[in-house]
Scaffold this motif. Structure first.
Motif, PDB file in Angstrom:
ATOM      1  N   ASP D 191      25.356  -9.172  -2.776  1.00  0.00           N
ATOM      2  CA  ASP D 191      24.339  -8.130  -2.581  1.00  0.00           C
ATOM      3  C   ASP D 191      24.825  -6.797  -3.152  1.00  0.00           C
ATOM      4  O   ASP D 191      24.084  -6.087  -3.834  1.00  0.00           O
ATOM      5  N   ASP D 192      26.071  -6.465  -2.846  1.00  0.00           N
ATOM      6  CA  ASP D 192      26.631  -5.214  -3.346  1.00  0.00           C
ATOM      7  C   ASP D 192      26.626  -5.177  -4.868  1.00  0.00           C
ATOM      8  O   ASP D 192      26.274  -4.168  -5.477  1.00  0.00           O
ATOM      9  N   GLU D 193      27.039  -6.277  -5.475  1.00  0.00           N
ATOM     10  CA  GLU D 193      27.131  -6.295  -6.940  1.00  0.00           C
ATOM     11  C   GLU D 193      25.745  -6.186  -7.564  1.00  0.00           C
ATOM     12  O   GLU D 193      25.558  -5.500  -8.571  1.00  0.00           O
ATOM     13  N   THR D 194      24.778  -6.880  -6.940  1.00  0.00           N
ATOM     14  CA  THR D 194      23.407  -6.804  -7.456  1.00  0.00           C
ATOM     15  C   THR D 194      22.896  -5.360  -7.389  1.00  0.00           C
ATOM     16  O   THR D 194      22.310  -4.848  -8.355  1.00  0.00           O
ATOM     17  N   ARG D 196      24.738  -2.689  -7.271  1.00  0.00           N
ATOM     18  CA  ARG D 196      25.544  -1.864  -8.186  1.00  0.00           C
ATOM     19  C   ARG D 196      25.014  -1.997  -9.615  1.00  0.00           C
ATOM     20  O   ARG D 196      24.875  -0.990 -10.328  1.00  0.00           O
ATOM     21  N   ILE D 197      24.698  -3.213 -10.019  1.00  0.00           N
ATOM     22  CA  ILE D 197      24.209  -3.415 -11.387  1.00  0.00           C
ATOM     23  C   ILE D 197      22.836  -2.767 -11.553  1.00  0.00           C
ATOM     24  O   ILE D 197      22.546  -2.141 -12.577  1.00  0.00           O
ATOM     25  N   ALA D 198      21.998  -2.892 -10.527  1.00  0.00           N
ATOM     26  CA  ALA D 198      20.679  -2.265 -10.601  1.00  0.00           C
ATOM     27  C   ALA D 198      20.821  -0.756 -10.775  1.00  0.00           C
ATOM     28  O   ALA D 198      20.132  -0.138 -11.600  1.00  0.00           O
ATOM     29  N   ALA D 199      21.741  -0.156 -10.011  1.00  0.00           N
ATOM     30  CA  ALA D 199      21.968   1.289 -10.128  1.00  0.00           C
ATOM     31  C   ALA D 199      22.451   1.643 -11.530  1.00  0.00           C
ATOM     32  O   ALA D 199      21.972   2.603 -12.154  1.00  0.00           O
ATOM     33  N   ILE D 200      23.395   0.856 -12.024  1.00  0.00           N
ATOM     34  CA  ILE D 200      23.941   1.143 -13.362  1.00  0.00           C
ATOM     35  C   ILE D 200      22.836   1.084 -14.411  1.00  0.00           C
ATOM     36  O   ILE D 200      22.760   1.933 -15.302  1.00  0.00           O
TER      37      ILE D 200
ATOM     38  N   ARG E  89      45.558 -14.958 -18.924  1.00  0.00           N
ATOM     39  CA  ARG E  89      44.321 -15.692 -18.637  1.00  0.00           C
ATOM     40  C   ARG E  89      44.242 -16.119 -17.180  1.00  0.00           C
ATOM     41  O   ARG E  89      43.416 -16.949 -16.817  1.00  0.00           O
ATOM     42  N   THR E  90      45.095 -15.555 -16.309  1.00  0.00           N
ATOM     43  CA  THR E  90      45.045 -15.971 -14.905  1.00  0.00           C
ATOM     44  C   THR E  90      44.015 -15.198 -14.098  1.00  0.00           C
ATOM     45  O   THR E  90      43.744 -15.544 -12.957  1.00  0.00           O
ATOM     46  N   CYS E  91      43.472 -14.118 -14.663  1.00  0.00           N
ATOM     47  CA  CYS E  91      42.334 -13.477 -14.006  1.00  0.00           C
ATOM     48  C   CYS E  91      41.515 -12.723 -15.034  1.00  0.00           C
ATOM     49  O   CYS E  91      41.960 -12.498 -16.156  1.00  0.00           O
ATOM     50  N   ALA E  92      40.283 -12.355 -14.672  1.00  0.00           N
ATOM     51  CA  ALA E  92      39.401 -11.595 -15.550  1.00  0.00           C
ATOM     52  C   ALA E  92      39.609 -10.112 -15.306  1.00  0.00           C
ATOM     53  O   ALA E  92      39.801  -9.692 -14.166  1.00  0.00           O
ATOM     54  N   LEU E  93      39.548  -9.311 -16.371  1.00  0.00           N
ATOM     55  CA  LEU E  93      39.664  -7.855 -16.215  1.00  0.00           C
ATOM     56  C   LEU E  93      38.316  -7.153 -16.270  1.00  0.00           C
ATOM     57  O   LEU E  93      38.220  -5.979 -15.921  1.00  0.00           O
ATOM     58  N   MET E  94      37.284  -7.857 -16.756  1.00  0.00           N
ATOM     59  CA  MET E  94      35.955  -7.244 -16.818  1.00  0.00           C
ATOM     60  C   MET E  94      34.898  -8.301 -16.530  1.00  0.00           C
ATOM     61  O   MET E  94      35.101  -9.483 -16.794  1.00  0.00           O
ATOM     62  N   GLY E  95      33.746  -7.821 -15.981  1.00  0.00           N
ATOM     63  CA  GLY E  95      32.623  -8.708 -15.719  1.00  0.00           C
ATOM     64  C   GLY E  95      31.329  -7.949 -15.901  1.00  0.00           C
ATOM     65  O   GLY E  95      31.308  -6.886 -16.550  1.00  0.00           O
ATOM     66  N   SER E  96      30.255  -8.452 -15.292  1.00  0.00           N
ATOM     67  CA  SER E  96      28.950  -7.897 -15.639  1.00  0.00           C
ATOM     68  C   SER E  96      28.759  -6.452 -15.172  1.00  0.00           C
ATOM     69  O   SER E  96      28.066  -5.689 -15.820  1.00  0.00           O
ATOM     70  N   ILE E  97      29.382  -6.057 -14.068  1.00  0.00           N
ATOM     71  CA  ILE E  97      29.216  -4.662 -13.645  1.00  0.00           C
ATOM     72  C   ILE E  97      29.748  -3.711 -14.708  1.00  0.00           C
ATOM     73  O   ILE E  97      29.049  -2.810 -15.182  1.00  0.00           O
ATOM     74  N   MET E  98      30.978  -3.932 -15.119  1.00  0.00           N
ATOM     75  CA  MET E  98      31.599  -3.031 -16.086  1.00  0.00           C
ATOM     76  C   MET E  98      30.906  -3.100 -17.448  1.00  0.00           C
ATOM     77  O   MET E  98      30.758  -2.077 -18.126  1.00  0.00           O
ATOM     78  N   ILE E  99      30.485  -4.297 -17.849  1.00  0.00           N
ATOM     79  CA  ILE E  99      29.847  -4.414 -19.169  1.00  0.00           C
ATOM     80  C   ILE E  99      28.459  -3.773 -19.143  1.00  0.00           C
ATOM     81  O   ILE E  99      28.032  -3.152 -20.129  1.00  0.00           O
ATOM     82  N   ARG E 117      34.917 -12.382 -17.013  1.00  0.00           N
ATOM     83  CA  ARG E 117      34.141 -13.311 -16.189  1.00  0.00           C
ATOM     84  C   ARG E 117      32.664 -12.964 -16.266  1.00  0.00           C
ATOM     85  O   ARG E 117      32.297 -12.062 -16.997  1.00  0.00           O
ATOM     86  N   ASP E 118      31.845 -13.729 -15.549  1.00  0.00           N
ATOM     87  CA  ASP E 118      30.386 -13.585 -15.657  1.00  0.00           C
ATOM     88  C   ASP E 118      29.958 -13.849 -17.094  1.00  0.00           C
ATOM     89  O   ASP E 118      29.103 -13.151 -17.659  1.00  0.00           O
ATOM     90  N   SER E 119      30.525 -14.876 -17.711  1.00  0.00           N
ATOM     91  CA  SER E 119      30.339 -15.063 -19.150  1.00  0.00           C
ATOM     92  C   SER E 119      28.897 -15.372 -19.511  1.00  0.00           C
ATOM     93  O   SER E 119      28.428 -14.955 -20.570  1.00  0.00           O
ATOM     94  N   LEU E 120      28.159 -16.071 -18.651  1.00  0.00           N
ATOM     95  CA  LEU E 120      26.749 -16.322 -18.964  1.00  0.00           C
ATOM     96  C   LEU E 120      25.953 -15.023 -18.936  1.00  0.00           C
ATOM     97  O   LEU E 120      25.128 -14.767 -19.809  1.00  0.00           O
TER      98      LEU E 120
END
Lengths: 227, 227, 227, 227, 227, 227
Positions: D191-194, D196-200, E89-99, E117-120
């Motif tokens: 919910d938080d991420e959704t 957050r993305i909406a705000a962005i 490659r043991t963790c992701a540094l960026m995902g959909s919020i940051m992108i 992450r959040d590759s789709l």
């Protein structure tokens, strides 16, 4: 006998092996066309180990050494077992029992693209073994493979009977038919290098004579320019 | 001269090199912000080797050492050749001839992200060489590259003139401008570590004083709780 | 205390550790079902190092050693720290300060899937450390992790209390419950191998008795055929 | 039955699996403590594949799939086969026959630290398979291994019954006992991420509110300073 | 502000970026001296992604993205974040919020030597991201690093302001000062290649005109001999 | 012509190629003794690509494609270029110009243990190319190598004239002399697998008939016991 096992093949001659054995693998690699050395992951168990002889080739599936046992019983004195172990490091394919047998049978060495074990014992035995590190885990002993077919070992094609030369730098493979033709050039190369190093130690010709011309040919110096 | 070769650049001062050379690479890495060390694949040819000096940077294409020959003729006494060899292990880019020349010219060392050869000779010569293993195969000598441009070596950006320090643990790069400012902190760090080890050997303060607070800050201990 | 830290667990008994410690890791691996050894990237800092004891397990994020500091303060004499450091070689997670503390506290060794530093000092201290090479770069000290949860180290699952045995070939893990049951078979295996090697050295039974049957079972020899 | 095969174990409950299956693996990994995901080499055969279920664990030696055949006959509907295939890519351990059987038996997926084959067929079958690439080479079918012991897969310890969740990003393992406790936090995180993305997307709060404080805590901003 | 964060630097001009953006990375790499491309491990999340712009450089320790958050807030429209994530490659540094934030802020792309992450989602957002695969695991957010210092990314040195160009083949870095000088040669190269391909499709000049001469120069053909 | 270039060699017959081309590489690999497939790093540029034909072998030094240009001019329609590019990913050895020429000359495909470029174009051209990823960087064109000597490619020995078969799973090499003898067995294998899958889809024989016997032979079931 299944066609996967080949018994007879022509070996590089003992005379050529003997003459080749006095050279560094690097000298022979240079006159062999700057190719034919195994990937750097395959290193001697101890840096003082050296070997030279004809290849007796073995291909196994990862983790099984049945074919290596067969090979030890089939190889001739002076042969070098060259084993495509698929670069696997999750278990050892050879240890002190097998290496003692190799020594007793007067084989000339082992080159294996896989791990070994009993590494302290192997250093003591003194029989030359080149491998991809050590692992205490043991192999299975029942999976079929092939003997004396051409293999890939350390990224290089090896045919049975090819000349194998190894030292602290690693392992070189020379096609059987080409081996004899390299010896004279190898001697000349070694003499040249010895002279070159002697000159350098006396402070002479520290800049190679060919250097400016090569830099010009490469477009790094203009015509007439020197470094 | 082609713009791919840069002759002049500012070097970290001999005084800073001299002072830095007494420290372990690890001590300097700590005070440099816990960064700047090359990937662990680059190791000294012999664990006793140490080096310190300004970087003379070279970038080659995999398998060719023309630019390294040029660099040896261009570098100044005390310089350390730092070579981006693209981490290639299929051939050696340097051997005893070139390393003898480096020694004769009073360079301070070689750091190469590629393989070397004549590894037993190199141990004897005693000139410090840090490399990615050995391979008997030789390089070509005619492909263009660059000299004294910023390079990547072992995963770290290196500019010409940067301070290079290496020992049994590996190699550290410090930006030229920052090098002098680290020396005092390095001395303090070394003194602290020496005192800490002395205390530990006497059984004192085996648990670090900061530990409980850090575990609390990390959410592993509750407020007031101790390990 | 956060549930990520587990204080109490059952250890393989000191008696079993003592008996296991006299065997090569390879002998124990054979009788443990030819499995359970860590990847070959994890090697002793010096080939003479040996260790045996119960696992005290630690999982960290790449590059941080906060949990290892906590573990040293929590472990008991005889414990072996087994650390999942994510195979990272960009920095060291332990050096001479921590290893001196381990020695002072009478821990039995360290097995770490990551790099260490102060490698020359570590050889001198003599405390057994098995690691993935060295790097002068230091760790951070504030990222949470876990203590005494099951981990993966070198590609093998390790539970707290499991038996760890390491020597020049690498490291073996045996489940705590199974450890005692292996000792008798290990002794028999060692006796057999000693006898086998003695026979080989006398030129007896160089061809293994089981070989032809195995080659037949694998389809490489026909019924009745011998090598 | 040999003790290497374990038949009975407790599984994460179907209710927890069902609830977990709606979340992205990344969301669950975050609330599971930012750990527990397999190495990035293990990827879905097709990016649309997703899976969730209890782990049925298998350990094989490199290149043999006897134990996987046994496992398919033993697993229950909804189970996910999690296979330690030693990261070997020299042959495939599963192909369309076995995957069709898995689908017919209503297993919930396969996670394998090794290669598969018939990759085009596998995409068509639509049964979720996560693997380390493809290779046309086939496995042997006769080497012993273990079933439902704790394993290491992709660098993570997996116990039978653990919750496995996989999607386009890769695979997460959560200890059976912890799985249920994550669901509420996962919902909140999503919910938080959704939000957050909406705000962005509306251009709000592009700079995270915590950023300056974190930079200050890390020593990158001075007290009172903002980015 | 700590000296580890650099705010101001000169960028390759928007005009040069615009002109460079129409070329394939391969064309520009050829005229840039056949160097400067990142290791092949760094690939676009979707093959249709393309990017061009000035580098905004970031160095983090493995597994932490605090500095990337800071960078997003500091970068200017058109900038490309180029991140040395230590190839972890043991963790992701960026995902959909940051992108999503990068897109909203009109940055021109992300090049990261680490996993995402959040590759789709990332494919859907359409913002160009080049990375080393995906992993569901999340980063920590509190470890210091550096911004706009020279970095190594994918084995290539990158300075802030350098021209970055990426497409389905991968990513090229050109020094800021050199970028403008390549554009004319790039256009000529592209015209030549287009003409060459058109000729080949008509069956003309299938053998390159330079080939025999080059083979002669390489010693593979004798004087006067043709292939 | 230098002996490094071999012009004439015997090819597997077009009839055998035609018959082999209808089978999956996996079917042929099974009847070829479960060996002979290249390492999984060599994959088709697009999953729909398939190829079959005789090997035309090339060995280059890392980063140079002079010999590939020569090979394209020497190969015959239907040939497959099989190139030992030393697994290098720092530059591409082929792109759209060369692949267009291969297509125009009616070659049957390219298998290269190195990177390519113009990957989007290559998908469009539709000529089958199997490679180790992409890189925009270009090759040099002047370093000697060898043509139609035995090579190692993807860890497998390949002789000129050998049968090469590739599809979405990867690439298989079969010795020229053995190729014809596999076809009948391949047809039978395919028929068996088709029948087996059909049965499985109907829920029949989900447990393989051989399974219990194999588990007994492996010591996992006792005499008389079933799974």
């Amino acid at each position: 006998m299944n066609s996967d096992i080949i018994k007879d093949f022509e070996r590089v001659s003992p005379e050529v092996v003997k003459q080749a054995s006095v050279f560094a693998a690097s000298i022979l690699a240079d006159v062999a066309g700057r190719r034919g050395t195994l990937d750097g992951r395959i290193q001697p168990v101890s840096p003082a180990m050296r070997l030279a002889g004809p290849a007796f080739t073995i291909e196994v599936r990862a983790g099984d050494n049945l074919m290596i046992h067969a090979a030890i019983s089939m190889a001739k004195p002076g042969d070098i077992l060259v084993i495509d172990g698929k670069a696997d490091r999750t278990c050892a394919l050879m240890g002190s029992i097998m290496i003692n047998a190799c020594k007793q049978l007067k084989l000339a060495g082992v080159v294996i693209d896989a791990a070994i074990r009993d590494s302290l014992d192997l250093r003591e035995i003194g029989f030359p073994v080149f491998a991809v590190g050590a692992n205490p885990n043991g192999p299975t002993k029942f999976v079929p493979g092939r003997i004396n077919w051409p293999i890939s070992c350390g990224g290089i094609a090896v045919a049975p009977g090819d000349l194998i030369v190894g030292d602290a730098d690693g392992v070189l493979v020379v096609e059987r038919e080409k081996a004899a033709s390299l010896l004279e050039a190898a001697q000349k190369k070694e003499d040249d290098e010895t002279a070159r190093i002697a000159a350098i130690k006396q402070g002479k010709d520290l800049k190679p004579k060919w250097l400016d011309a090569s830099l010009r040919a490469a477009g790094l110096l203009k015509e007439g320019e020197t470094l």
